[in-house]
Motif scaffolding. Structure first.
Motif, PDB file in Angstrom:
ATOM      1  N   VAL A  80      -0.304  82.706  77.753  1.00 15.82           N
ATOM      2  CA  VAL A  80      -0.973  83.991  77.543  1.00 15.82           C
ATOM      3  C   VAL A  80      -2.332  83.958  78.224  1.00 15.82           C
ATOM      4  O   VAL A  80      -3.105  83.010  78.063  1.00 15.82           O
ATOM      5  N   THR A  81      -2.649  85.007  78.970  1.00 16.59           N
ATOM      6  CA  THR A  81      -3.881  85.021  79.764  1.00 16.59           C
ATOM      7  C   THR A  81      -4.889  86.080  79.331  1.00 16.59           C
ATOM      8  O   THR A  81      -5.980  86.156  79.891  1.00 16.59           O
ATOM      9  N   SER A  82      -4.528  86.924  78.348  1.00 15.01           N
ATOM     10  CA  SER A  82      -5.482  87.931  77.874  1.00 15.01           C
ATOM     11  C   SER A  82      -5.284  88.156  76.385  1.00 15.01           C
ATOM     12  O   SER A  82      -4.207  87.885  75.841  1.00 15.01           O
ATOM     13  N   ALA A  83      -6.357  88.650  75.722  1.00 12.74           N
ATOM     14  CA  ALA A  83      -6.277  88.915  74.289  1.00 12.74           C
ATOM     15  C   ALA A  83      -5.215  89.959  73.986  1.00 12.74           C
ATOM     16  O   ALA A  83      -4.487  89.858  72.991  1.00 12.74           O
ATOM     17  N   GLN A  84      -5.091  90.967  74.845  1.00 15.08           N
ATOM     18  CA  GLN A  84      -4.096  92.014  74.609  1.00 15.08           C
ATOM     19  C   GLN A  84      -2.682  91.461  74.724  1.00 15.08           C
ATOM     20  O   GLN A  84      -1.805  91.789  73.927  1.00 15.08           O
ATOM     21  N   ALA A  85      -2.476  90.592  75.721  1.00 12.77           N
ATOM     22  CA  ALA A  85      -1.153  89.981  75.880  1.00 12.77           C
ATOM     23  C   ALA A  85      -0.822  89.117  74.665  1.00 12.77           C
ATOM     24  O   ALA A  85       0.324  89.093  74.193  1.00 12.77           O
ATOM     25  N   GLY A  86      -1.829  88.396  74.151  1.00 13.04           N
ATOM     26  CA  GLY A  86      -1.626  87.577  72.970  1.00 13.04           C
ATOM     27  C   GLY A  86      -1.288  88.433  71.757  1.00 13.04           C
ATOM     28  O   GLY A  86      -0.399  88.097  70.966  1.00 13.04           O
ATOM     29  N   ARG A  87      -2.015  89.544  71.623  1.00 10.65           N
ATOM     30  CA  ARG A  87      -1.731  90.458  70.509  1.00 10.65           C
ATOM     31  C   ARG A  87      -0.330  91.038  70.623  1.00 10.65           C
ATOM     32  O   ARG A  87       0.405  91.126  69.630  1.00 10.65           O
ATOM     33  N   ASP A  88       0.051  91.448  71.804  1.00 16.80           N
ATOM     34  CA  ASP A  88       1.388  92.018  72.006  1.00 16.80           C
ATOM     35  C   ASP A  88       2.466  91.003  71.638  1.00 16.80           C
ATOM     36  O   ASP A  88       3.495  91.362  71.041  1.00 16.80           O
TER      37      ASP A  88
END
Length: 266
Positions: free
Chosen positions: A75-83
């Protein structure tokens, strides 16, 4: 390659009891994307299928589940992690709130998200060699798959902080002492015992069980007034069921009861 070898989740049903087996024994049944998708489909289908009377969670081989597949975490971004985590929440919340019994049969490693999935069950039956751990701090992450909700409710806040902040491993006997495990049995008897308990609970009143489970899941976030109102409404419904009428009839006639809990040496 057979269908079973391609699937990361094996599904079997017998006498209304559906067994979901995490099927990546070469990776200690770590959850990868495919397994999460197959769990989503299975849990949502079970929710809609009233012929399923109980669910058993287990792992293929000698482990329950070692958690998320770390090798697939890029995961490379907070949004991607949240998704990534939001995708879990639909089926995890359905599993926690499922109005039928869920039993986790835990052997070997039960780490991370695997521990969280065991906590989503109503009862955990563990082999004597089972090991439990919330190792998220070791990789700079926080518990997922509903553990922020389930863990403090099962073991208490202080012990939940201990398990999360230290990322230490506990053995089956200690997990039982904490309240995370109902029974500890020898590995060779684990799945037999889980099946006994599932069969017993599957024979309970589906109405009474479903209402009682939902009420208990709400109880720690509610006050006395709310819970008494839930109690009155629930009992009013339960009194009208055919199961209750038959159970009372059998009691009066001194006949075998509809519901019995299986003795440990059954």
């Amino acid at each position: 390659m057979s269908d079973d070898e391609q699937r990361t989740l094996l599904i079997e049903r017998e006498a209304g009891i559906e067994t979901l087996t995490f099927n990546r024994p070469e990776a200690r049944n770590a959850l990868n994307v495919q397994m999460r998708e197959e769990l989503h489909d299975a849990v949502q289908r079970i929710r809609a299928d009233r012929s399923v009377r109980a669910v058993v969670l287990r792992g293929a081989g000698e482990d329950f589940c070692s958690g998320g597949d770390v090798r697939g975490m890029n995961v490379t971004s907070a949004q991607a992690g949240r998704d990534r985590i939001d995708d879990l929440h639909g089926w995890v919340s359905t599993l926690i709130d499922l109005d039928r019994p869920v039993i986790a049969a835990v052997d070997g490693v039960c780490y991370g998200a695997g521990f969280s999935l065991a906590l989503a069950a109503d009862f955990v039956i563990a082999s004597a060699r089972a090991r439990f751990c919330m190792p998220f701090m070791k990789v700079g992450l926080v518990p997922d798959c509903g553990a922020f909700y389930t863990l403090p409710r099962v073991v208490g806040l202080a012990r939940a902080k201990d398990l999360v902040f230290t990322a230490r491993e506990v053995r089956a006997a200690q997990a039982k002492e904490m309240g995370a495990v109902l029974e500890v049995v020898e590995a060779g008897h684990l799945h037999v015992r889980a099946a006994q308990i599932a069969a017993s609970l599957a024979a309970a009143s589906p109405v009474a069980f479903g209402i009682a489970k939902r009420a208990l899941n709400q109880s720690l976030g509610s006050d006395l007034r709310v819970m008494l109102e839930i109690e009155s409404a629930a009992q009013g419904i339960a009194f009208t069921t055919g199961f209750h009428h038959e159970a009372v009839k059998r009691f009066r006639e001194k006949a075998d009861p509809l519901f019995t809990w299986p003795a440990a040496d059954a």
